[in-house]
Design a protein around this motif. Sequence first.
Motif, mmCIF file in Angstrom:
data_model
loop_
_atom_site.group_PDB
_atom_site.id
_atom_site.type_symbol
_atom_site.label_atom_id
_atom_site.label_comp_id
_atom_site.label_asym_id
_atom_site.label_seq_id
_atom_site.Cartn_x
_atom_site.Cartn_y
_atom_site.Cartn_z
ATOM 1 N N HIS A 216 8.411 1.589 7.547
ATOM 2 C CA HIS A 216 8.081 1.097 6.211
ATOM 3 C C HIS A 216 7.702 2.228 5.260
ATOM 4 O O HIS A 216 7.030 3.191 5.626
ATOM 5 C CB HIS A 216 6.939 0.076 6.295
ATOM 6 C CG HIS A 216 5.663 0.632 6.871
ATOM 7 N ND1 HIS A 216 4.729 1.294 6.114
ATOM 8 C CD2 HIS A 216 5.188 0.623 8.145
ATOM 9 C CE1 HIS A 216 3.720 1.654 6.875
ATOM 10 N NE2 HIS A 216 3.977 1.261 8.114
ATOM 11 N N ASP A 217 8.182 2.117 4.036
ATOM 12 C CA ASP A 217 7.856 3.028 2.938
ATOM 13 C C ASP A 217 8.391 4.443 3.134
ATOM 14 O O ASP A 217 8.049 5.349 2.359
ATOM 15 C CB ASP A 217 6.338 3.090 2.699
ATOM 16 C CG ASP A 217 5.736 1.712 2.471
ATOM 17 O OD1 ASP A 217 6.089 1.086 1.459
ATOM 18 O OD2 ASP A 217 4.930 1.259 3.312
ATOM 19 N N HIS B 252 5.824 5.875 5.792
ATOM 20 C CA HIS B 252 5.465 6.796 4.704
ATOM 21 C C HIS B 252 6.043 8.194 4.859
ATOM 22 O O HIS B 252 5.661 9.097 4.105
ATOM 23 C CB HIS B 252 3.939 6.908 4.562
ATOM 24 C CG HIS B 252 3.209 5.603 4.564
ATOM 25 N ND1 HIS B 252 3.155 4.789 3.444
ATOM 26 C CD2 HIS B 252 2.527 4.956 5.539
ATOM 27 C CE1 HIS B 252 2.440 3.708 3.745
ATOM 28 N NE2 HIS B 252 2.052 3.779 5.001
ATOM 29 N N CYS B 253 6.948 8.428 5.801
ATOM 30 C CA CYS B 253 7.564 9.749 5.925
ATOM 31 C C CYS B 253 8.448 10.038 4.714
ATOM 32 O O CYS B 253 9.029 9.128 4.118
ATOM 33 C CB CYS B 253 8.413 9.828 7.190
ATOM 34 S SG CYS B 253 7.461 9.855 8.713
ATOM 35 N N VAL C 298 4.343 12.381 7.341
ATOM 36 C CA VAL C 298 4.902 13.734 7.442
ATOM 37 C C VAL C 298 6.042 13.906 6.448
ATOM 38 O O VAL C 298 6.851 13.007 6.237
ATOM 39 C CB VAL C 298 5.372 14.019 8.884
ATOM 40 C CG1 VAL C 298 6.366 15.181 8.931
ATOM 41 C CG2 VAL C 298 4.187 14.322 9.783
ATOM 42 N N ARG C 299 6.126 15.091 5.850
ATOM 43 C CA ARG C 299 7.250 15.482 5.004
ATOM 44 C C ARG C 299 8.118 16.480 5.768
ATOM 45 O O ARG C 299 7.597 17.420 6.386
ATOM 46 C CB ARG C 299 6.781 16.137 3.718
ATOM 47 C CG ARG C 299 5.916 15.258 2.816
ATOM 48 C CD ARG C 299 5.520 16.038 1.564
ATOM 49 N NE ARG C 299 4.791 17.245 1.909
ATOM 50 C CZ ARG C 299 4.820 18.375 1.184
ATOM 51 N NH1 ARG C 299 5.550 18.449 0.080
ATOM 52 N NH2 ARG C 299 4.114 19.421 1.561
ATOM 53 N N GLY D 188 0.784 -1.221 0.000
ATOM 54 C CA GLY D 188 0.000 0.000 0.000
ATOM 55 C C GLY D 188 0.817 1.272 0.000
ATOM 56 O O GLY D 188 0.308 2.340 -0.349
ATOM 57 N N GLY D 189 2.084 1.177 0.375
ATOM 58 C CA GLY D 189 2.934 2.369 0.443
ATOM 59 C C GLY D 189 3.926 2.487 -0.682
ATOM 60 O O GLY D 189 4.834 3.323 -0.622
ATOM 61 N N GLY D 190 3.785 1.666 -1.707
ATOM 62 C CA GLY D 190 4.702 1.731 -2.833
ATOM 63 C C GLY D 190 5.708 0.604 -2.868
ATOM 64 O O GLY D 190 6.394 0.401 -3.875
ATOM 65 N N GLY D 191 5.872 -0.112 -1.764
ATOM 66 C CA GLY D 191 6.678 -1.319 -1.767
ATOM 67 C C GLY D 191 8.150 -1.150 -1.503
ATOM 68 O O GLY D 191 8.883 -2.142 -1.417
#
Length: 265
Positions: A126-127, A145-146, A164-165, A105-108
Amino acid sequence: MSIHPDARIHPSAIVEPGAVIGADCVIGPFSTVGPEVTLGVGVTVKSHAVLTGWTEIGAGSEVFPFATVGEVPQDLKFEGERTRLIVGERCRIREGATLNTGTRGGGGVTRVGDDCLIMTGAHVGHDAQVGNRVVMANQAALAGHCVIGDDVIIGGLSGIHQFVRVGQGAIIGAVTMVTNDVIPYGLVQGPRGRLDGLNLVGLRRRGVQRAEISALRAAFERLASDEGSFLDRARALGAETDSPHVRQIVEFILGQSDRSFLTPE
């Protein structure tokens, strides 16, 4: 299995069939290298480290004792899908640090750039997408996902919320929880992270010209004003500035994000 003849592997280390070990690699005692791990030229794996999963470590990197690199994500939605971790060149992954692979789900792919320092006990979730020359101090943690820009410094015991970015050149103080996006070159500190100014020390160390620093200061004051919304102020800056550093901040603010922003107080 592909082990370069110049690699040095301690007799007590376990290198599983399928691993790719480059020239001049050193694998210390009681370390484990899994079957889908690839080590670039000159990678050093010290004692008692675990490298597993579909993981690639770039040339010249070092993995210190008790680090765990490439384990499965800490995500309840993970169902065993085949995902990756890619670590760049000349990175240092210190004692007890943990880096996880991605999720479907996060791009792998979880990715760490070149020349990063991930200190003792730090975590890359992860991701996460981590840029070049990033420093994560002891026990700092990135949630899933950061997105972390180049030249970011994250202080010890700090945590970055998922999605968060953090923009290029920003600095996060120690013991800080960051729940919203941080503009490039921002300075964040406090238990619940506040955007307190600009990373002026970092800018000077990187040789940014005085005129550019002055432009950034003026832009920060403009963003801190109470005229219009934060996005409106950013759009106005973009229409007026010819500073590449200020334009970078504007593009970051106007870019795609799953979080809101830390705004100047």
